[in-house]
Scaffold this motif. Structure first.
Motif, PDB file in Angstrom:
ATOM      1  N   GLY A  47      14.285 -10.776   1.212  1.00 24.10           N
ATOM      2  CA  GLY A  47      14.964  -9.536   0.863  1.00 24.10           C
ATOM      3  C   GLY A  47      16.006  -9.186   1.899  1.00 24.10           C
ATOM      4  N   ARG A  48      16.339  -7.918   1.919  1.00 22.66           N
ATOM      5  CA  ARG A  48      17.390  -7.411   2.794  1.00 22.66           C
ATOM      6  C   ARG A  48      16.901  -6.110   3.420  1.00 22.66           C
ATOM      7  N   LYS A  50      16.757  -2.519   4.289  1.00 18.36           N
ATOM      8  CA  LYS A  50      17.348  -1.330   3.679  1.00 18.36           C
ATOM      9  C   LYS A  50      17.369  -0.160   4.659  1.00 18.36           C
ATOM     10  N   ASP A  51      16.310  -0.025   5.459  1.00 16.22           N
ATOM     11  CA  ASP A  51      16.211   1.085   6.403  1.00 16.22           C
ATOM     12  C   ASP A  51      15.332   0.671   7.572  1.00 16.22           C
ATOM     13  N   ILE A  60      12.291  -2.966   3.280  1.00 15.94           N
ATOM     14  CA  ILE A  60      12.943  -4.198   2.825  1.00 15.94           C
ATOM     15  C   ILE A  60      13.247  -4.063   1.341  1.00 15.94           C
ATOM     16  N   ALA A  61      14.509  -4.254   0.963  1.00 10.92           N
ATOM     17  CA  ALA A  61      14.910  -4.250  -0.446  1.00 10.92           C
ATOM     18  C   ALA A  61      14.713  -5.657  -0.990  1.00 10.92           C
ATOM     19  N   ASP A  63      15.137  -8.159  -4.277  1.00  6.73           N
ATOM     20  CA  ASP A  63      15.831  -8.289  -5.561  1.00  6.73           C
ATOM     21  C   ASP A  63      14.834  -8.373  -6.703  1.00  6.73           C
ATOM     22  N   ASP A  67      10.982  -1.948  -3.476  1.00  9.24           N
ATOM     23  CA  ASP A  67      11.158  -2.099  -2.028  1.00  9.24           C
ATOM     24  C   ASP A  67       9.794  -2.181  -1.349  1.00  9.24           C
ATOM     25  N   THR A  69       7.812  -1.213   2.100  1.00  8.61           N
ATOM     26  CA  THR A  69       7.878  -0.378   3.292  1.00  8.61           C
ATOM     27  C   THR A  69       6.711  -0.727   4.196  1.00  8.61           C
ATOM     28  N   VAL A  87      20.345  -3.048   9.392  1.00 10.17           N
ATOM     29  CA  VAL A  87      20.423  -2.750   7.961  1.00 10.17           C
ATOM     30  C   VAL A  87      21.391  -3.727   7.306  1.00 10.17           C
ATOM     31  N   GLY A  88      20.965  -4.315   6.199  1.00 17.91           N
ATOM     32  CA  GLY A  88      21.784  -5.265   5.454  1.00 17.91           C
ATOM     33  C   GLY A  88      21.499  -6.722   5.769  1.00 17.91           C
TER      34      GLY A  88
END
Length: 130
Positions: A47-48, A50-51, A60-61, A63, A67, A69, A87-88
């Protein structure tokens, strides 16, 4: 006579195949199944970030999924986060657990196609906002 020779050849070939399997060599089906199982990597998610709140939580976001946490102060889980993540950033999350002791490792995703996915995602999102 030809039938007898053909039957003998088939019987010998079957005997050689049985000997190869008995010698501990995996069959083609066993090899394919092992490769497929290894590719799935149970307990691994990509994932990516997120915060991030230092020492508190990381989100983690994923796809196509909700998400994830993680509470970094949770005493029930041993959570290790790689340094210099922001982030990202693309990440690989490895979760494992043995009889109540759960551990999570969050590391940078270094697969070669991670950067390609970043570029495609940014192009897609910029085209959708025009």
């Amino acid at each position: 006579m030809r039938t007898l020779a053909l039957f003998t050849a088939i019987a010998l070939a079957g005997g050689f195949c049985a000997t190869a399997q008995e010698a501990g060599r995996p069959t083609p089906d066993q090899v394919i199944n092992a490769q497929t199982k290894a590719r799935k990597e149970p307990g691994v998610t990509y994932g990516r970030i997120k915060d991030v709140k230092a020492g508190q939580k990381i989100v983690i976001a994923i796809d196509g999924a909700p998400d994830k946490t993680y509470n970094l102060a949770d005493a029930q889980k041993a959570i290790k986060v790689a340094e210099d993540l922001a982030v990202g950033d693309p990440v690989k999350v490895v979760e494992s657990g043995k009889k109540g002791a759960k551990s999570v490792q969050i590391v940078r995703d270094i697969r070669p196609d991670a950067e390609k996915r970043d570029q495609q995602r940014s192009r897609t999102s910029s085209q959708g906002h025009k």
